[in-house]
Scaffold this active site. Structure first.
Site, PDB file in Angstrom:
ATOM      1  N   LEU A  28     -21.196  20.658  64.171  1.00  0.00           N
ATOM      2  CA  LEU A  28     -20.496  21.938  64.066  1.00  0.00           C
ATOM      3  C   LEU A  28     -20.898  22.846  65.223  1.00  0.00           C
ATOM      4  O   LEU A  28     -20.041  23.489  65.838  1.00  0.00           O
ATOM      5  CB  LEU A  28     -20.797  22.614  62.735  1.00  0.00           C
ATOM      6  CG  LEU A  28     -20.222  24.030  62.591  1.00  0.00           C
ATOM      7  CD1 LEU A  28     -18.696  24.003  62.615  1.00  0.00           C
ATOM      8  CD2 LEU A  28     -20.745  24.698  61.332  1.00  0.00           C
ATOM      9  N   HIS A  29     -22.176  22.895  65.542  1.00  0.00           N
ATOM     10  CA  HIS A  29     -22.656  23.726  66.651  1.00  0.00           C
ATOM     11  C   HIS A  29     -21.946  23.352  67.955  1.00  0.00           C
ATOM     12  O   HIS A  29     -21.479  24.218  68.688  1.00  0.00           O
ATOM     13  CB  HIS A  29     -24.173  23.569  66.796  1.00  0.00           C
ATOM     14  CG  HIS A  29     -24.719  24.105  68.076  1.00  0.00           C
ATOM     15  ND1 HIS A  29     -24.620  25.424  68.446  1.00  0.00           N
ATOM     16  CD2 HIS A  29     -25.365  23.481  69.093  1.00  0.00           C
ATOM     17  CE1 HIS A  29     -25.194  25.598  69.625  1.00  0.00           C
ATOM     18  NE2 HIS A  29     -25.645  24.427  70.039  1.00  0.00           N
ATOM     19  N   ARG A  30     -21.836  22.054  68.233  1.00  0.00           N
ATOM     20  CA  ARG A  30     -21.154  21.623  69.464  1.00  0.00           C
ATOM     21  C   ARG A  30     -19.683  22.033  69.446  1.00  0.00           C
ATOM     22  O   ARG A  30     -19.142  22.469  70.458  1.00  0.00           O
ATOM     23  CB  ARG A  30     -21.310  20.113  69.640  1.00  0.00           C
ATOM     24  CG  ARG A  30     -22.707  19.730  70.098  1.00  0.00           C
ATOM     25  CD  ARG A  30     -22.793  18.284  70.538  1.00  0.00           C
ATOM     26  NE  ARG A  30     -22.694  17.328  69.446  1.00  0.00           N
ATOM     27  CZ  ARG A  30     -23.705  16.977  68.670  1.00  0.00           C
ATOM     28  NH1 ARG A  30     -24.887  17.506  68.830  1.00  0.00           N
ATOM     29  NH2 ARG A  30     -23.531  16.092  67.711  1.00  0.00           N
TER      30      ARG A  30
END
Length: 189
Positions: A28-30
């Protein structure tokens, strides 16, 4: 923040939930970084606080507008995780939802990497830097966390997450690429 998506971990005999949640959160961060999203927040409805029980749980909730969440879900960010999660449709937030702030908390743990960084930054010896970071008392961190890998340094770190007490009014603001904000709130239900 009028819509949300629920992502729930499926039971897996080979991987413990914290490891799967860390992998899901890293992906999700990426995706949030690739989108340059500052308008998508997260919460962890099953999070547990306590020295022995601290866990983000098995449920990640994404918050945003319908259009922005649809845009996120058109990306292939869940590649490799589809067998490990169930993903809801984009749904409207219930009208009676409270609001919470979900924020990163950082702790001075006196870790060797912190000591080295401080020594380098302030041009002092590691021994001097270690004195500054020597624990004066044993601190037990009770917040839930995700263990993630840094894209820039390739090092693993713990991202400690704090959920505030629910409140009736929303606070608007921006979110970082972890879906966290120092001020802005997300719906809590």
């Amino acid at each position: 923040m009028d819509h949300y998506i629920d992502l729930r971990l499926r039971p897996d005999p080979d991987f413990e939930p914290p490891k799967l949640m860390g992998a899901l959160y890293s992906k999700l961060h990426r995706a949030l970084f690739d989108l340059q999203a500052s308008d998508i927040g997260v919460s962890f409805p099953q999070h547990k606080v306590g020295v022995k029980a601290r866990s983000l749980g098995e449920h990640l909730r994404l918050h945003g507008t319908r259009a922005r969440l649809d845009e996120l879900m058109t990306l292939s960010w869940l590649t490799g995780m589809r067998d490990h999660v169930t993903v809801s449709d984009v749904m409207a937030v219930p009208g009676e939802a409270q609001q919470i702030n979900v924020v990163r908390k950082q702790f001075n743990t006196g870790s060797p990497s912190r000591v080295r960084r401080y020594a380098k930054r302030h041009n002092v010896s590691e021994a001097e830097a270690e004195k500054l970071y020597a624990p004066t008392h044993e601190r037990r961190i009770t917040l839930p966390f995700a263990q993630l890998g840094s894209r820039s340094t390739q090092e693993r770190f713990c991202l400690f997450i704090h959920h505030s007490k629910p409140q009736p009014e929303a606070v608007h603001g921006t979110f970082n690429h972890y879906g966290l904000s120092p001020k802005a709130t997300v719906p809590w239900f």
